[in-house]
Design a protein around this motif. Structure first.
Motif, PDB file in Angstrom:
ATOM      1  N   UNK A   1       0.833  -1.204   0.000  1.00 51.07           N
ATOM      2  CA  UNK A   1       0.000   0.000   0.000  1.00 51.07           C
ATOM      3  C   UNK A   1       0.871   1.260   0.000  1.00 51.07           C
ATOM      4  N   UNK A   2       1.892   1.294   0.859  1.00 52.76           N
ATOM      5  CA  UNK A   2       2.767   2.467   0.922  1.00 52.76           C
ATOM      6  C   UNK A   2       3.476   2.686  -0.402  1.00 52.76           C
TER       7      UNK A   2
ATOM      8  N   UNK B   1      -6.181  13.957  12.367  1.00 49.23           N
ATOM      9  CA  UNK B   1      -4.887  14.522  12.763  1.00 49.23           C
ATOM     10  C   UNK B   1      -3.740  13.784  12.091  1.00 49.23           C
ATOM     11  N   UNK B   2      -3.863  12.463  11.974  1.00 49.55           N
ATOM     12  CA  UNK B   2      -2.814  11.678  11.327  1.00 49.55           C
ATOM     13  C   UNK B   2      -2.644  12.099   9.876  1.00 49.55           C
TER      14      UNK B   2
ATOM     15  N   UNK C   1       2.213  12.984   6.819  1.00 49.09           N
ATOM     16  CA  UNK C   1       2.998  11.756   6.692  1.00 49.09           C
ATOM     17  C   UNK C   1       2.039  10.589   6.488  1.00 49.09           C
ATOM     18  N   UNK C   2       1.984  10.080   5.256  1.00 46.54           N
ATOM     19  CA  UNK C   2       1.025   9.039   4.935  1.00 46.54           C
ATOM     20  C   UNK C   2       1.380   7.694   5.555  1.00 46.54           C
ATOM     21  N   UNK C   3       2.652   7.467   5.813  1.00 47.24           N
ATOM     22  CA  UNK C   3       3.043   6.230   6.502  1.00 47.24           C
ATOM     23  C   UNK C   3       2.518   6.244   7.929  1.00 47.24           C
ATOM     24  N   UNK C   4       2.734   7.349   8.644  1.00 49.35           N
ATOM     25  CA  UNK C   4       2.220   7.459  10.008  1.00 49.35           C
ATOM     26  C   UNK C   4       0.694   7.385  10.018  1.00 49.35           C
TER      27      UNK C   4
END
Length: 498
Positions: A103-104, A423-424, A429-432
């Motif tokens: 996905x990443x 918030x994420x 940061x799409x990984x976080x």
């Protein structure tokens, strides 16, 4: 059918996909869930084709499509002949790590995002490992130190395998399944770029590998000595060295490991062949990269099957397998009829999250394997969201806060994951954001009956204060307000610190 009913009952806000699942996908989900229920016994035959068709009440074409999905993520494979059937092939952990990494990769996560996430997760891993390393672990640590000090770095892949052995040791000693899973996924994505080819690049990589070896030796010595702070410093030094190397060789951190891929022939030499060994997987990444580079919006037409075959020089079978991978992660969708073909969709990690949740849910008691890392992620994204908030993000966050304040107490708790995920995503940061979504989905398994009434009464106040700190652009205060909210929740659910 019972399995269909159970699938439709999944109403967790972080697990529900934004697109309707096809029948074969629902069957694949049911197969994974049933394999998990019997302990994921690798090598065991789960059933013949005829038995599975009868058990799930489906036809041969649907079953075979579901099995192809399982094979794509290494969950199981169909063995033909006498005594054949669906064989459980890969441990659940490997399947979950591959889904996260895929996905990443498909959303083209940048090196900057990857290293920001790695700094957070790897630091937590070594702090736990320094605390938990026991006498039986010392001989293995000493053996790794000896290997690291024996000779100069070898070839690219051999060196990565050695460094992966060190990482696996740290993850095992840390005793945290969530950290181990996330780190393996991050590592798979980070090293999936091209193996250096020109002499200067190879020389620079070899130099950095030598420096990383020395840092790994110091790291292991720190773990043996129980010095978590020194171990964390060595991790930060290691990440700094590799970041600087990527900036030198790639010109910056704003692109991802696979961003340069525009044609199938340009697919990189992947470091972990056991994961990235299929041309269909590489083609899926290429198509996703082309979509990103072309800035195509949702609904845009990419092309018909014959056009895509000719463009990428692949067979129909390879193209269709690549498309299935893209559809699972909602990168594309197919449309039949005149004007049909492959259309751009909105990426959705629900499939990935479900697979990882299934694995983590069978490893350790939930409070032991995910809460500490979830807490640190929440604190990090709160600070980053406050630091990086733009006008569109401000409008989105304010609208969500207003909606939560209008909600009743019970609904506010049920929807608290929406604020976490918002918030994420605003952290940039799409990984976080993916990992917050994953661990937040596990948090939904908390027993709601254990919630004290006073938590319901105070949650709205904490959410409002957290939102106000982020809207004010104050990272330190945002972290503090997130910590206050987490402590409120921890108290209500009786969660102990790891």
């Amino acid at each position: 059918m019972e399995w269909m009913a159970s699938m439709s009952d999944q109403s967790g806000s972080l697990l529900v996909s934004t697109r309707p699942a096809k029948l074969a996908e629902r069957v694949a989900e049911a197969l994974k869930r049933d394999i998990s229920a019997i302990g994921w016994p690798v090598g065991q035959v789960f059933g013949s084709e005829a038995q599975l068709m009868e058990r799930y009440g489906i036809g041969r074409a649907t079953l075979r499509e579901a099995i192809r999905q399982l094979e794509r993520h290494g969950v199981a494979n169909m063995r033909r002949g006498s005594g054949g059937g669906l064989v459980i092939s890969r441990p659940a952990r490997d399947s979950a790590a591959l889904a996260l990494a895929t996905y990443l990769e498909l959303i083209d996560v940048s090196f900057g995002e990857l290293y920001e996430a790695r700094a957070l997760i790897e630091s937590q891993a070594v702090l736990l490992a320094a605390e938990r390393l026991d006498e039986p672990d010392i001989p293995r640590a000493r053996a790794l130190i000896e290997l690291l000090g024996q000779e100069q770095p070898g070839c690219f892949n051999a060196e990565l395998r050695l460094l992966a052995d060190v990482r696996d040791f740290i993850c095992r000693v840390s005793g945290n399944a969530a950290i181990s899973l996330i780190l393996e996924a991050l590592q798979c994505v980070t090293v999936s770029g091209r193996t250096p080819r020109d002499a200067h690049a190879r020389a620079r990589v070899q130099t950095v590998f030598g420096q990383v070896r020395r840092l790994k030796i110091e790291l292991l010595e720190a773990l043996i000595g129980g010095d978590g702070l020194r171990a964390r410093e060595r991790i930060q030094d290691k990440l700094r060295l590799t970041r600087e190397l990527i900036i030198e060789l790639r010109g910056g951190l704003s692109h991802g490991p696979t961003s340069a891929m525009t044609e199938l022939a340009a697919a990189p030499d992947f470091a972990f062949s056991r994961v990235y060994d299929k041309s269909a997987h590489r083609l899926a990444v290429v198509i996703a990269r082309n979509i990103s580079a072309s800035r195509l919006g949702s609904g845009a037409r990419i092309g018909a099957e014959p056009d895509l075959q000719a463009r990428h020089g692949v067979s129909r079978a390879v193209l269709r397998e690549a498309v299935r991978t893209l559809e699972l992660h909602a990168i594309v969708r197919s449309r039949r009829g005149p004007g049909g073909g492959l259309l751009v969709a909105t990426p959705d990690p629900s499939y990935t999250v479900r697979l990882a949740v299934e694995y983590l849910g069978q490893t350790q008691p939930l409070s032991q394997h995910f809460h500490a890392v979830w807490k640190n992620l929440q604190l990090a994204v709160a600070g980053l969201a406050a630091q990086r908030l733009d006008a569109a993000g401000r409008q989105r966050l304010q609208a969500l806060l207003d909606s939560l304040q209008r909600a009743g107490e019970a609904e506010r708790l049920q929807r608290s994951g929406e604020l976490d995920l918002c918030l994420a995503e605003l952290s940039g940061n799409r990984a976080l954001a993916l990992f917050v979504r994953l661990l937040g989905a596990l948090a939904e398994s908390y027993p709601s009956g254990a919630v004290a009434q006073w938590i319901l009464q105070h949650l709205g106040e904490h959410q409002a204060r957290l939102g106000a700190a982020v809207l004010a652009g104050d990272p330190s205060l945002a972290r503090r307000r997130m910590l206050d909210q987490l402590r409120l929740i921890e108290t209500g659910f009786g969660l102990a610190e790891d």
